[in-house]
Design a protein around this motif. Structure first.
Motif, PDB file in Angstrom:
ATOM      1  N   SER A 302       0.831  -1.209   0.000  1.00  0.00           N
ATOM      2  CA  SER A 302       0.000   0.000   0.000  1.00  0.00           C
ATOM      3  C   SER A 302       0.867   1.261   0.000  1.00  0.00           C
ATOM      4  N   HIS A 303       2.037   1.193   0.644  1.00  0.00           N
ATOM      5  CA  HIS A 303       2.937   2.357   0.642  1.00  0.00           C
ATOM      6  C   HIS A 303       3.282   2.738  -0.798  1.00  0.00           C
ATOM      7  N   ASP A 304       3.590   1.710  -1.605  1.00  0.00           N
ATOM      8  CA  ASP A 304       3.950   1.977  -3.003  1.00  0.00           C
ATOM      9  C   ASP A 304       2.770   2.579  -3.757  1.00  0.00           C
ATOM     10  N   ILE A 305       1.595   2.058  -3.499  1.00  0.00           N
ATOM     11  CA  ILE A 305       0.406   2.565  -4.197  1.00  0.00           C
ATOM     12  C   ILE A 305       0.139   4.019  -3.803  1.00  0.00           C
ATOM     13  N   LEU A 306       0.241   4.297  -2.508  1.00  0.00           N
ATOM     14  CA  LEU A 306      -0.076   5.642  -2.015  1.00  0.00           C
ATOM     15  C   LEU A 306       0.988   6.666  -2.392  1.00  0.00           C
ATOM     16  N   GLY A 307       2.251   6.241  -2.376  1.00  0.00           N
ATOM     17  CA  GLY A 307       3.337   7.131  -2.779  1.00  0.00           C
ATOM     18  C   GLY A 307       3.527   8.316  -1.859  1.00  0.00           C
ATOM     19  N   SER A 308       4.219   9.351  -2.366  1.00  0.00           N
ATOM     20  CA  SER A 308       4.523  10.522  -1.543  1.00  0.00           C
ATOM     21  C   SER A 308       4.259  11.800  -2.309  1.00  0.00           C
ATOM     22  N   THR A 309       4.032  12.870  -1.582  1.00  0.00           N
ATOM     23  CA  THR A 309       4.085  14.195  -2.195  1.00  0.00           C
ATOM     24  C   THR A 309       5.563  14.599  -2.167  1.00  0.00           C
ATOM     25  N   THR A 310       5.884  15.799  -2.576  1.00  0.00           N
ATOM     26  CA  THR A 310       7.290  16.197  -2.522  1.00  0.00           C
ATOM     27  C   THR A 310       7.768  16.357  -1.086  1.00  0.00           C
ATOM     28  N   HIS A 311       6.831  16.549  -0.151  1.00  0.00           N
ATOM     29  CA  HIS A 311       7.226  16.796   1.241  1.00  0.00           C
ATOM     30  C   HIS A 311       7.117  15.587   2.151  1.00  0.00           C
ATOM     31  N   HIS A 312       6.057  14.804   1.948  1.00  0.00           N
ATOM     32  CA  HIS A 312       5.843  13.724   2.910  1.00  0.00           C
ATOM     33  C   HIS A 312       5.130  12.534   2.291  1.00  0.00           C
ATOM     34  N   PRO A 313       5.350  11.348   2.901  1.00  0.00           N
ATOM     35  CA  PRO A 313       4.656  10.151   2.406  1.00  0.00           C
ATOM     36  C   PRO A 313       3.159  10.251   2.687  1.00  0.00           C
ATOM     37  N   ARG A 314       2.335   9.619   1.807  1.00  0.00           N
ATOM     38  CA  ARG A 314       0.881   9.677   2.013  1.00  0.00           C
ATOM     39  C   ARG A 314       0.371   8.562   2.923  1.00  0.00           C
ATOM     40  N   TRP A 315       1.276   7.636   3.305  1.00  0.00           N
ATOM     41  CA  TRP A 315       0.852   6.471   4.097  1.00  0.00           C
ATOM     42  C   TRP A 315       1.133   6.643   5.589  1.00  0.00           C
ATOM     43  N   ALA A 316       1.540   7.850   5.958  1.00  0.00           N
ATOM     44  CA  ALA A 316       1.840   8.069   7.386  1.00  0.00           C
ATOM     45  C   ALA A 316       1.440   9.473   7.792  1.00  0.00           C
ATOM     46  N   ILE A 317       1.182   9.647   9.083  1.00  0.00           N
ATOM     47  CA  ILE A 317       0.871  10.975   9.607  1.00  0.00           C
ATOM     48  C   ILE A 317       1.319  11.023  11.066  1.00  0.00           C
ATOM     49  N   ALA A 318       1.667  12.225  11.522  1.00  0.00           N
ATOM     50  CA  ALA A 318       2.026  12.375  12.935  1.00  0.00           C
ATOM     51  C   ALA A 318       0.926  13.150  13.631  1.00  0.00           C
ATOM     52  N   TYR A 319       0.390  12.555  14.677  1.00  0.00           N
ATOM     53  CA  TYR A 319      -0.574  13.294  15.495  1.00  0.00           C
ATOM     54  C   TYR A 319       0.211  13.995  16.597  1.00  0.00           C
ATOM     55  N   LYS A 320       0.009  15.303  16.724  1.00  0.00           N
ATOM     56  CA  LYS A 320       0.762  16.057  17.734  1.00  0.00           C
ATOM     57  C   LYS A 320      -0.133  16.375  18.924  1.00  0.00           C
ATOM     58  N   TYR A 321       0.355  16.043  20.103  1.00  0.00           N
ATOM     59  CA  TYR A 321      -0.381  16.403  21.314  1.00  0.00           C
ATOM     60  C   TYR A 321      -0.285  17.903  21.546  1.00  0.00           C
ATOM     61  N   PRO A 322      -1.353  18.492  22.091  1.00  0.00           N
ATOM     62  CA  PRO A 322      -1.244  19.925  22.392  1.00  0.00           C
ATOM     63  C   PRO A 322      -0.195  20.123  23.487  1.00  0.00           C
ATOM     64  N   PRO A 323       0.639  21.159  23.389  1.00  0.00           N
ATOM     65  CA  PRO A 323       1.649  21.374  24.426  1.00  0.00           C
ATOM     66  C   PRO A 323       0.978  21.747  25.745  1.00  0.00           C
ATOM     67  N   ASN A 324       1.622  21.365  26.853  1.00  0.00           N
ATOM     68  CA  ASN A 324       1.110  21.702  28.172  1.00  0.00           C
ATOM     69  C   ASN A 324       1.526  23.123  28.524  1.00  0.00           C
ATOM     70  N   ARG A 325       0.743  24.089  28.049  1.00  0.00           N
ATOM     71  CA  ARG A 325       1.081  25.496  28.269  1.00  0.00           C
ATOM     72  C   ARG A 325      -0.103  26.240  28.849  1.00  0.00           C
ATOM     73  N   LYS A 326       0.189  27.176  29.725  1.00  0.00           N
ATOM     74  CA  LYS A 326      -0.853  28.033  30.260  1.00  0.00           C
ATOM     75  C   LYS A 326      -0.234  29.361  30.628  1.00  0.00           C
ATOM     76  N   THR A 327      -1.107  30.381  30.722  1.00  0.00           N
ATOM     77  CA  THR A 327      -0.576  31.658  31.184  1.00  0.00           C
ATOM     78  C   THR A 327      -0.905  31.840  32.661  1.00  0.00           C
ATOM     79  N   THR A 328      -0.037  32.574  33.333  1.00  0.00           N
ATOM     80  CA  THR A 328      -0.271  32.928  34.731  1.00  0.00           C
ATOM     81  C   THR A 328       0.537  34.188  35.047  1.00  0.00           C
ATOM     82  N   ARG A 329       0.435  34.647  36.314  1.00  0.00           N
ATOM     83  CA  ARG A 329       1.108  35.888  36.671  1.00  0.00           C
ATOM     84  C   ARG A 329       2.263  35.615  37.637  1.00  0.00           C
ATOM     85  N   ILE A 330       3.341  36.359  37.470  1.00  0.00           N
ATOM     86  CA  ILE A 330       4.482  36.254  38.396  1.00  0.00           C
ATOM     87  C   ILE A 330       4.221  37.174  39.576  1.00  0.00           C
TER      88      ILE A 330
END
Ligand SMILES: [Zn+2]
Length: 679
Positions: A302-330
C-alpha cells in the motif's frame, strides 16, 4: 592488568578476538537495549579488558567496529556532507481527531478498502538520523539535513551504546539503511543541566536541544560523556529481502539488535484514536519526551500505491499532542542559594494546573535569562511543562502589561549569609563566595541524603534548617555522630522519629561507593559518572590515588571531569572529610567489590599438582578475590589446597588444624564466591 594467557599465534588470537567481540556485543544488547544484563559489570569488564589486551598485542586485528573503538580520540574538524540512500521526508502532521479521520478517509478511498490496519508508535521529540550498514557493519551515520543530504556524524553516533556497530547474524539484513531518532533521556538531561549550572554554563532549554547540540559536537569524547540514546523506527533501504508489512520490518530490526520502541497494531482509525488517548496519559511516565504519535499503514504494498508528495509520504501521519502550556502571573521573584553557592532566581507564580501537577514556581536560571525574557514582577507569562521537565517560562505576554510591573535586579550579596555574590569570568551564574554559608551547607547535606545519593529518608529541608542553624551539623560526617538526645533537643522531634532518622542514617553507611561519590557533590560527577568511576576503581582509595591521565583513558570521562575529580581529592579538607566518613563506618567500596573480595584477609597455601590450574593460575584466582597466597604453612594460614602428590605441608596443616580443600572444593569455592561454612 590481569594475566589472560594471551595466545601467541595470530590465528588463535583472531579466533579469541571474534569470540570476545561477539560476546561483548551480546552483553551490550542485554544491558543497554533490553536493560536485562546476564552477567555482572565485573564479568563484562573482564571480557572488555581481555579484548583490549589482545588488540594491544595484535594491533593489526583492530577493526573500526570493534567494541573497543566506540570513542574516537580525534576531534572532528568539520562534518562532511553525505547523501542519504533514500530521501528523508518529513511527516504530515495533524493536531486534531478530525485531521486523522480525513487522513484515513483519503487512504481508504485510494486503496478501495473499508478498514485499514495501522501501526502506531510514539513520536520521539529528538533528532532524526540515518544509519547505513554494509555487510552487517555500520559504515556511516548522518543527520537528516535537508532530507536528501545530511552531515556525517558517524564518530559521534558510534559512542551511543545502543547503536550496534555490527548487527546480529540472526537477521537477513546485510546492506541497508535505517532511520531513527536520537534523544536524551529526561533524567540524564536533568543531570547534564545540573552539572552545567554548577559550572556556570547555560543550561539546555529541553532534552531535544541537548541532544542536537551534543550530536553535532566536535569532540566524540565529550559526546560520549553525555548519555544519548536512540530508537530505530524504519528500514529505508534494503538490498536483500523485501518485507510485506511495517510490523515485520520492526520485528526484523529488533532481531538485528536495534533498539525499537513500543509499537501497537490498530484496526481502523477509531482504534488508532483510542490508543492515542491512552498514550496521552502514558507519556507522562516515560523517561523520554514524546510530542505525538506516528500512524503508519502496516501493509507495505500500500505504501507503493499511495506514494509521496514532494514533502511527505501519504501512508503516514504524525498526530501532535497539544503542548502543556498556560498563562499565569508572576507574583514575586525569589533567590535560592544552591550547594555550590549559585544564586538562582525563581519566579513565584499564581498557581496553575499543568500536565497533571500544580505549578507555582519556575526557575529563571540566571540574570541573563531574566534579561533575555525581559521578565518583571507582575508580568503575565506563558508557562510550559513537558513531561517530567521542570516548568519553564516560555515568554512574557507584554501586551498585558499595566505599567506597574517591577524590574528585577540580581542581588550582589548572598540573601542568606550576606557575603558578596560574585559573577566570575565567563560564568552566567552569580555565586555566594562564602563556603561556610549556611544555605550552601544545608543544600550540600540535603544532596548527600537524597534518594539517589545516600537515601536518608526523613532528612528534609526543615530539619536540616534546624540542625545547621543550631550548629549540630556542619558537614556530612556530623550526621553520623548524632544521638537521639541531640535530635530531641530540636523542637518537635519526638523519640520515635529521632530513632527512625538515626536508623536511616545508619543504614546509609552501606549504600556503596557510587552513591557516596554522587553524594559528595564533586563538580561534573552526576549519578552516571559516579557509577562509571565506581565500575573502574571499586574503592575510594584507588580513585583518590588516580591521575588525570588514567581517568581520561576511561570511556565517557573527558578532561573536565578528570580534572575536577583529581582536584577534589587533592584538597586537604576533602581528604579529611573522607577520612572522617570512613571512621564513622561509611562504606567506600562498590557493592560488587565487597562481593568480589570475599577472600579478603584469607591466607592460602597450595601443595601438590592441580589438574585444572597451574600453581600460578590458582594463586591468581585467589588474589583476584582479595585472598593471599604464601608458600609455606604458618599460623596465619587459613586454607590449604591439596593437589596430587602433596608435600610435607599437608602434614603440617593437619597438625595445625587448618582447613584442607581438594581441587574440586577449591573450584566450588571460587564459583560460589562464598567461604564454605566449616572454614
Ligand atoms: Zn551565602
Amino acid at each position: 592488568m590481569e594475566n589472560y594467557n594471551l595466545p601467541e599465534d595470530i590465528e588463535k588470537a583472531r579466533e579469541r578476538i571474534d569470540e570476545l567481540r561477539q560476546s561483548i556485543r551480546h552483553h551490550n544488547y542485554k544491558y543497554y537495549v533490553e536493560d536485562n544484563p546476564e552477567i555482572t559489570d565485573y564479568e563484562y569488564d573482564k571480557l572488555f579488558e581481555e579484548l583490549k589486551a589482545l588488540e594491544e598485542e595484535f594491533p593489526e586485528l583492530i577493526t573500526e567496529n570493534s567494541p573497543t573503538q566506540r570513542i574516537g580520540s580525534e576531534k572532528i574538524e568539520a562534518f562532511e556532507t553525505v547523501e542519504h540512500k533514500a530521501k528523508m521526508l518529513s511527516l504530515d502532521k495533524s493536531h486534531s481527531e478530525q485531521g486523522l479521520r480525513d487522513f484515513d478517509k483519503r487512504i481508504r478511498k485510494r486503496l478501495h478498502n473499508s478498514q485499514i490496519e495501522y501501526i502506531i508508535e510514539p513520536k520521539i521529540d529528538g533528532l532524526g538520523i540515518a544509519l547505513y550498514y554494509e555487510d552487517k557493519t555500520l559504515l556511516r551515520g548522518a543527520t537528516r539535513g535537508n532530507g536528501a543530504k545530511g552531515e556525517d556524524i558517524t564518530a559521534n553516533l558510534k559512542t551511543i551504546m545502543t547503536i550496534p556497530l555490527k548487527i546480529s547474524t540472526e537477521t537477513s539484513l546485510t546492506t541497508f539503511e535505517v532511520r531513527g531518532e536520537i534523544y536524551m533521556p529526561v533524567d540524564a538531561f536533568q543531570e547534564l543541566n545540573n552539572s552545567r549550572i554548577d559550572k556556570g554554563m547555560e543550561p539546555f532549554a529541553n532534552p531535544r536541544n541537548a541532544a542536537s547540540g551534543t550530536v553535532r559536537h566536535k569532540d566524540p569524547k565529550e559526546v560520549a560523556e553525555r548519555p544519548l540514546d536512540i530508537f530505530i523506527y524504519a528500514l529505508s533501504y534494503n538490498e536483500e529481502q523485501k518485507f510485506k508489512t511495517h510490523l515485520e520490518t520492526l520485528k526484523e530490526l529488533k532481531k538485528a539488535g536495534f533498539k525499537v520502541n513500543e509499537y501497537e497494531k490498530a484496526e481502523g482509525i477509531s482504534a488508532v484514536i483510542h490508543k492515542i488517548n491512552q498514550w496521552e496519559h502514558k507519556k507522562e511516565r516515560l523517561n523520554y519526551e514524546i510530542d505525538g504519535i506516528v500512524i503508519k499503514v502496516n501493509d507495505l504494498t500500500s505504501h507503493d500505491i499511495l506514494g509521496s508528495t514532494t514533502h511527505h509520504p501519504r501512508w503516514a501521519i504524525a498526530y501532535k499532542y497539544p503542548p502543556n502550556r498556560k498563562t499565569t502571573r508572576i507574583s514575586d521573584i525569589e533567590i535560592m542559594v544552591g550547594r555550590t553557592g549559585k544564586l538562582t532566581p525563581v519566579a513565584i507564580l499564581e498557581p496553575i494546573h499543568l500536565a497533571g501537577t500544580k505549578v507555582s514556581r519556575a526557575s529563571l536560571h540566571n540574570e541573563d535569562e531574566i534579561k533575555k525574557l525581559d521578565v518583571r514582577i507582575g508580568d503575565e507569562v506563558l508557562v510550559e511543562k513537558a513531561g517530567k521537565i521542570i516548568p519553564q517560562i516560555i515568554k512574557v505576554i507584554k501586551e498585558k502589561r499595566q505599567g506597574d510591573e517591577k524590574k528585577f535586579e540580581m542581588p550582589h550579596k548572598c540573601p542568606v549569609c550576606g557575603s558578596a555574590a560574585k559573577r566570575f569570568n565567563g560564568e552566567v551564574a552569580r555565586k555566594c563566595i562564602n563556603a561556610q554559608c549556611p544555605a550552601q551547607i544545608k543544600q550540600r547535606i540535603q544532596h548527600w541524603g537524597e534518594r539517589n545519593a545516600m537515601n536518608i529518608d526523613g532528612l528534609g529541608p526543615k530539619l536540616l534548617e534546624k540542625l545547621v542553624d543550631n550548629n549540630m551539623v556542619r558537614h556530612f560526617a556530623d550526621l553520623y555522630k548524632l544521638k537521639t538526645s541531640d535530635l530531641q533537643k530540636i523542637e518537635r522531634m519526638g523519640e520515635k522519629s529521632s530513632e527512625n532518622l538515626l536508623k536511616e542514617i545508619e543504614k546509609s553507611k552501606q549504600e556503596g561507593l557510587a552513591r557516596v561519590l554522587y553524594g559528595l557533590g564533586i563538580p561534573y560527577v552526576g549519578e552516571h559518572i559516579a557509577r562509571i568511576l565506581t565500575e573502574n576503581f571499586h574503592t575510594i582509595d584507588k580513585l583518590m590515588e588516580t591521575s588525570e591521565i588514567r581517568l581520561k583513558q576511561i570511556n565517557e570521562i573527558g578532561p573536565e571531569i578528570a580534572q575536577s575529580v583529581v582536584s577534589f581529592f587533592k584538597e586537604e579538607k576533602n581528604r579529611e572529610l573522607i577520612e572522617q566518613l570512613k571512621k564513622e563506618g561509611v562504606k567506600m567500596e562498590s557493592k560488587e567489590y565487597q562481593r568480589e573480595q570475599f577472600l579478603e584477609g584469607i591466607y592460602f597455601v597450595f601443595t601438590g599438582a592441580l589438574d585444572k590450574y597451574t600453581r600460578n593460575e590458582a594463586s591468581e584466582e585467589v588474589r583476584k578475590f582479595g585472598g593471599r597466597v604464601s608458600s609455606s604453612v604458618s599460623k596465619k594460614t587459613d586454607i590449604i589446597v591439596r593437589g596430587k602428590n602433596p608435600g610435607s605441608k599437608l602434614e603440617k596443616a593437619k597438625e595445625e588444624g587448618i582447613t584442607i580443600l581438594n581441587e574440586e572444593q577449591f573450584i566450588q569455592l571460587l564459583e560460589d564466591k562464598k567461604m564454605p561454612s566449616q572454614v
